[in-house]
Scaffold this active site. Structure first.
Site, PDB file in Angstrom:
ATOM      1  N   SER A 187       0.851  -1.077  -0.063  1.00 55.88           N
ATOM      2  CA  SER A 187       0.156  -0.140   0.115  1.00 55.88           C
ATOM      3  C   SER A 187       0.778   1.168   0.086  1.00 55.88           C
ATOM      4  CB  SER A 187      -0.777   0.117   1.152  1.00 55.88           C
ATOM      5  OG  SER A 187      -1.858   1.013   1.175  1.00 55.88           O
ATOM      6  N   GLU A 238      -1.506  -3.995  -7.597  1.00 53.07           N
ATOM      7  CA  GLU A 238      -2.981  -3.970  -7.027  1.00 53.07           C
ATOM      8  C   GLU A 238      -3.408  -2.596  -6.651  1.00 53.07           C
ATOM      9  OE1 GLU A 238      -3.694  -3.382  -3.432  1.00 53.07           O
ATOM     10  OE2 GLU A 238      -1.846  -2.357  -3.083  1.00 53.07           O
ATOM     11  N   HIS A 267      -5.278  -5.286  -0.847  1.00 51.40           N
ATOM     12  CA  HIS A 267      -5.931  -5.204   0.461  1.00 51.40           C
ATOM     13  C   HIS A 267      -6.943  -6.047   0.496  1.00 51.40           C
ATOM     14  CE1 HIS A 267      -3.693  -1.281  -0.483  1.00 51.40           C
ATOM     15  NE2 HIS A 267      -4.314  -0.819   0.736  1.00 51.40           N
TER      16      HIS A 267
END
Lengths: 298, 298
Positions: free
Chosen positions: B106, B202, B272
């Site tokens: 992230s 992602e 996530h």
């Protein structure tokens, strides 16, 4: 206007949700004195797009070849990114030489940036047919400003900014638009390398931390440093988070100003809000601030 | 493990919503055999950040100087972008030379990209302390994969991909992470110019059209073309729009594949979501596909 201006509404990005907005927009623009044409695929539908990539690309090229006085996008959305590598930029440049004003915002930022990057061709930031002229209640400022800009009468827009910039007077190329779309062009051939410009930015549905991340990208990429001023328009419709704990647009701007020496002024009436000015894109303008009154003139 | 590995939990990005998750994470990681240390400002709060910029920067440098076996971020959020221009990259590189494995995903993508860009230093993509070890129900795969990777036993991860890539076998540097964070570094000095790599991506809370816009930016910037493969992880938690009209992740990938010759494989268990693999970042790996079984080995 003595000779009526011709205006073509076309759809380069997202699909139109209904046909009512387009009809109302055409009617109102006719009432303004334009000879309105609706492009043949303006209501085309392909998934979330206003027609297939081929249809939308053909529409842009068809409008450019016809070179109306005004090329007005029906709406934004998403879709121009797919077309950038295939657009005939010299064809668009020739339409502008013939007098066409390409107008839009939001996803149209990609088209405006590409025109400037590939052929140094100016365009106009301003309303969309459906989103602005097709809405139930017409804004009081937007249509008048658009009409004056299209007829060539408009020479400046003014707005209230915050204290601290009294006496600022700078000249440079006005460019910018939707921050997310603009940043999505960094590193690509569709990015115009403007030095000494006035960069204006707006965004919608983006939390201030996301706006900050994009502004810091422009800072770290050396873009902000190379401009004479940054003009922040409306940052609208984002959803605050319970974890913000006092982190606001104001806090975000304070951080930006702590790392970036270029003057960052807020208050520009432009963005995903009913009231938006029409201004040149890719053209030299002058920014003058007197007290809290800012003027962008061309 | 004979000698216990040391592990420091620190907070480089967002504020921790509660202290419970951090305590639970520390307890569980101790139970896994780590000698756990919680950095002194791991629970600091400044607006939406886990401490002021100075506190978070100091925390990163403190962890690097101590060089534990594992430097584990408590969580992501947003905050590293503010620190990139000030991070002492050689200090982080020295910690890695001393054996530190920096782990995260992230917002940590920014740190991992910076390490690779500035000092060609590898790190690890994997879980966060609070988000993964501090959650009520521990995932069944994530902790085991993380433990094996940290002890050096793990040499490959496998996953099911779609048909059409049987026999593919390529080598290159594995890099990537969160698509939004990754794209926010394009054009800045924190972007590693990886050629012939395997790029994994992602994202969370991003509609497929926004994912497409970012992938097309990487395509138009020449990044995808320079890679041997693109591995798509989880695109999670976005909200479909009534205007999508059949535009899905599948339609988005079909468009990407129509313009990009680099193989684009889906199915990588990373993102996530509770189940995520731990993999090296910035290190040469081999991707092998047999039927629909894909393996990334190092």
């Amino acid at each position: 206007m003595s000779t009526p201006q011709t205006l073509t509404i076309y759809t380069p990005s997202g699909v139109l949700p209904t046909s009512a907005g387009l009809k109302l927009a055409a009617k109102r623009l006719k009432a303004c004195g334009f000879e309105v044409q609706v492009d043949e695929t303006a209501s085309a539908k392909h998934q979330r797009f206003g027609g297939s990539d081929e249809q939308r690309l053909a529409a842009i090229h068809r409008v450019a070849a016809a070179a109306p006085s005004v090329a007005l996008a029906s709406r934004g959305g998403y879709g121009l990114t797919r077309l950038l590598d295939a657009i005939d930029w010299p064809l668009l440049a020739r339409s502008v030489e013939q007098g066409t004003r390409w107008v839009g915002y939001s996803d149209l930022t990609a088209l405006q940036m590409g025109m400037l990057a590939h052929t140094k061709t100016p365009s106009w930031c301003g309303p969309h047919a459906v989103d602005d002229f097709g809405r139930e209640t017409l804004d009081e400022v937007t249509p008048d400003c658009f009409m004056e800009a299209m007829s060539g009468e408009l020479e400046a827009v003014g707005f209230k900014t915050e204290a601290g910039f009294d006496g600022l007077s700078v000249q440079g190329v006005l460019w910018g638009g939707n921050l997310t779309v603009l940043c999505s062009l960094l590193g690509t051939p569709h990015w115009p390398k403007v030095k000494g410009g006035l960069l204006f930015l707006e965004d919608v549905n983006e939390h201030p931390y996301r706006v900050e991340r994009m502004l810091l990208q422009l800072h770290q990429a050396g873009v902000l440093h190379a401009q004479k001023a940054v003009l922040i328009g409306r940052i609208s419709d984002y959803k605050p988070s319970p974890l913000d704990r006092g982190y606001t647009i104001k806090a975000m701007l304070a951080h930006l100003r702590s790392v970036c020496a270029t003057p960052v002024l807020t208050g520009l009436p432009f963005g995903h809000v009913p009231t938006k000015v029409t201004m040149p894109f890719g053209r030299k303008v002058q920014l003058v601030v007197e007290g809290r009154d800012a003027f962008v003139g061309w």
